[in-house]
Structure formats: structure tokens, C-alpha cells
Design an enzyme around this catalytic site. Structure first.
Site, short mmCIF file in Angstrom:
data_model
loop_
_atom_site.label_atom_id
_atom_site.label_comp_id
_atom_site.label_asym_id
_atom_site.label_seq_id
_atom_site.Cartn_x
_atom_site.Cartn_y
_atom_site.Cartn_z
N LEU A 92 0.92 -1.23 -0.03
CA LEU A 92 0.09 -0.01 0.19
C LEU A 92 0.83 1.35 0.00
O LEU A 92 1.89 1.35 0.75
CB LEU A 92 -0.84 0.10 1.23
CG LEU A 92 -2.08 -0.90 1.29
CD1 LEU A 92 -2.77 -0.73 2.74
CD2 LEU A 92 -3.22 -0.60 0.25
N HIS A 109 -4.18 -3.35 -12.14
CA HIS A 109 -4.69 -4.55 -11.38
C HIS A 109 -5.53 -5.36 -12.19
O HIS A 109 -6.18 -5.30 -13.22
CB HIS A 109 -5.65 -4.18 -10.44
CG HIS A 109 -6.07 -5.24 -9.40
ND1 HIS A 109 -5.42 -5.79 -8.41
CD2 HIS A 109 -7.12 -6.07 -9.22
CE1 HIS A 109 -5.97 -6.69 -7.66
NE2 HIS A 109 -7.00 -6.81 -8.46
C1 GAR Z 1 0.30 -7.79 -12.75
O1 GAR Z 1 -0.60 -8.64 -13.36
C2 GAR Z 1 -0.29 -6.70 -12.24
O2 GAR Z 1 -1.91 -6.59 -12.63
C3 GAR Z 1 -0.30 -7.26 -10.66
O3 GAR Z 1 0.75 -7.73 -10.61
C4 GAR Z 1 1.30 -8.15 -11.66
C5 GAR Z 1 2.60 -8.09 -11.77
O4 GAR Z 1 3.34 -8.64 -13.07
N1 GAR Z 1 -0.62 -6.37 -9.56
C6 GAR Z 1 -1.45 -6.49 -8.71
O5 GAR Z 1 -1.86 -7.47 -8.50
C7 GAR Z 1 -1.82 -5.30 -8.10
N2 GAR Z 1 -2.80 -5.52 -6.66
P1 GAR Z 1 4.55 -8.15 -13.68
O6 GAR Z 1 5.78 -8.18 -12.50
O7 GAR Z 1 5.09 -9.27 -14.39
O8 GAR Z 1 4.35 -6.96 -14.33
#
Ligand code: GAR
Length: 192
Positions: A92, A109
Site C-alpha cells: 500500500l 490490477h
Molecule cells: C500484474 O498482473 C499486475 O496487474 C499485478 O501484479 C502483476 C505483476 O506482474 N498487480 C496487482 O495484483 C496489484 N494489486 P509483472 O511483475 O509481470 O508486471
């Protein structure tokens, strides 16, 4: 040209998608800093490969969240950062950064918010057996995946989808939606 700091905790596929969009002249901005709260995260290797400065620090090494964010803020100010782009930053954002960058912090998200906030949104949607899920880009406030929605894209969960196939679909949407949305934001257009 807007100066972006990307905040990430993990793999960094969205980090890479944004950097690629900048390199391909699809996003008129500069990625000047990676802020990462996990030593050893894959995203750090990606930033090093792209010669992007990194600020890697664990909140545990500070006596409070305020002190942790003050250290980040100093790095952001040093790099004259305009926008904070959260891309898999699993923490957060606190008062210090929210106040310093009011209206300039965005997050992506992997669900159609307000459904399935928090961790493993893809798993939550899969378990809930919903037929439609998607991706949301929103302004960040003090809540967990709350804050005004800027853009969303929906996808259908097919009966043959697995967690893995759904994840591939979601990420492929993320990798085009996020750079496009950031492009509109930095251009200062109407995002409603
Ligand atoms: C992504 O899918 C993003 O949307 C999510 O984490 C992943 C990171 O992937 N974020 C959340 O869940 C935020 N609450 P990445 O490291 O391959 O970009």
C-alpha cells in the site's frame, strides 16, 4: 517529456512493456527510475539491462513506513520524477508519497475492479467462476486497489481456460493497456 518511476516487486513484465513502448516511440515519456521493495526481484535485472537507475530497498530496514517512503521520495525528487507507475508493487502506498504525488500515482490490477482486489486477483476470478474478468488501471489512494478508475478492458473466461491460460490473456491485455493509458495521462487528456 514526462519522467516516470515504475514501482514493482516481482517479475516486471509490465515494467518491460512500458520500457518497450518508450523505446518504440509509442509512449512519449522517459522511465528514469525503478523503485523495488524486494531484493533479488527479477524486475531489477530488467532495469539493469535497460540501464535504468534502481532504488531497491526493503521497508523492513526502516523504523516506519514514513521513513521508508521519505527515502523513496528523496530518490524520486533527485530524478525529478513526475509520475509514479505501480506495476505489480505489492504494497500500500502511504501518506508521504500520496501527498507528494497527489493525482500522479497510477496502478494496474488484473481484474475488473471493484471485483477481486488484493492478491492473486486472477486466481480469485478463476475460483469464483465468473465468465468475465479483465484489467483495470486506476489512480491510487490509501486503499487496496481502490481509487478512481481510469480505464478497463474485459475478457471472457472460456470453459477451457486454466489459471495459466487466463494469466497469459490478462498479461497480454496489461502490456498494451498500461502503456496506452499512461500515454493519455502524460498527454493530459480527458481520461473519463
Ligand atoms: C500484474 O498482473 C499486475 O496487474 C499485478 O501484479 C502483476 C505483476 O506482474 N498487480 C496487482 O495484483 C496489484 N494489486 P509483472 O511483475 O509481470 O508486471
Amino acid at each position: 517529456m514526462s519522467r516516470l518511476a515504475i514501482f514493482a516487486s516481482g517479475y516486471g513484465s509490465n515494467f518491460q512493456a512500458i520500457v518497450n513502448a518508450v523505446k518504440n516511440n509509442a509512449l512519449p515519456a522517459e522511465v528514469v527510475l525503478l523503485v523495488c521493495d524486494k531484493e533479488g526481484a527479477k524486475v531489477i535485472e530488467k532495469a539493469n539491462k535497460e540501464n535504468i537507475s534502481t532504488f531497491v530497498t526493503s521497508p523492513k530496514s526502516f523504523e516506519s513506513k514514513k521513513h521508508y517512503e521519505e527515502a523513496i521520495l528523496e530518490a524520486l525528487q533527485e530524478q525529478q520524477v513526475d509520475w509514479l507507475i505501480l506495476a505489480g508493487y505489492m504494497r500500500l502506498v502511504g501518506e508521504t508519497l500520496l501527498r507528494a504525488y497527489e493525482g500522479k500515482i497510477v496502478n494496474i490490477h488484473p481484474s475488473l475492479l471493484p471485483s477481486f482486489p488484493g492478491k492473486d486477483a486472477i486466481g480469485q476470478a478463476f475460483e469464483a467462476k465468473v465468465k468475465i474478468t479483465g484489467v483495470t488501471v486506476h489512480f491510487v489512494d490509501e486503499g487496496m486497489d481502490t481509487g478512481p478508475i481510469i480505464d478497463q478492458e474485459a475478457i471472457r473466461i472460456e470453459h477451457h481456460d486454466t489459471y495459466e491460460s487466463l494469466q497469459v490473456k490478462i498479461q497480454s491485455i496489461e502490456h498494451s493497456l498500461y502503456p496506452n493509458t499512461i500515454k493519455k495521462l502524460v498527454a493530459g487528456g480527458n481520461h473519463s
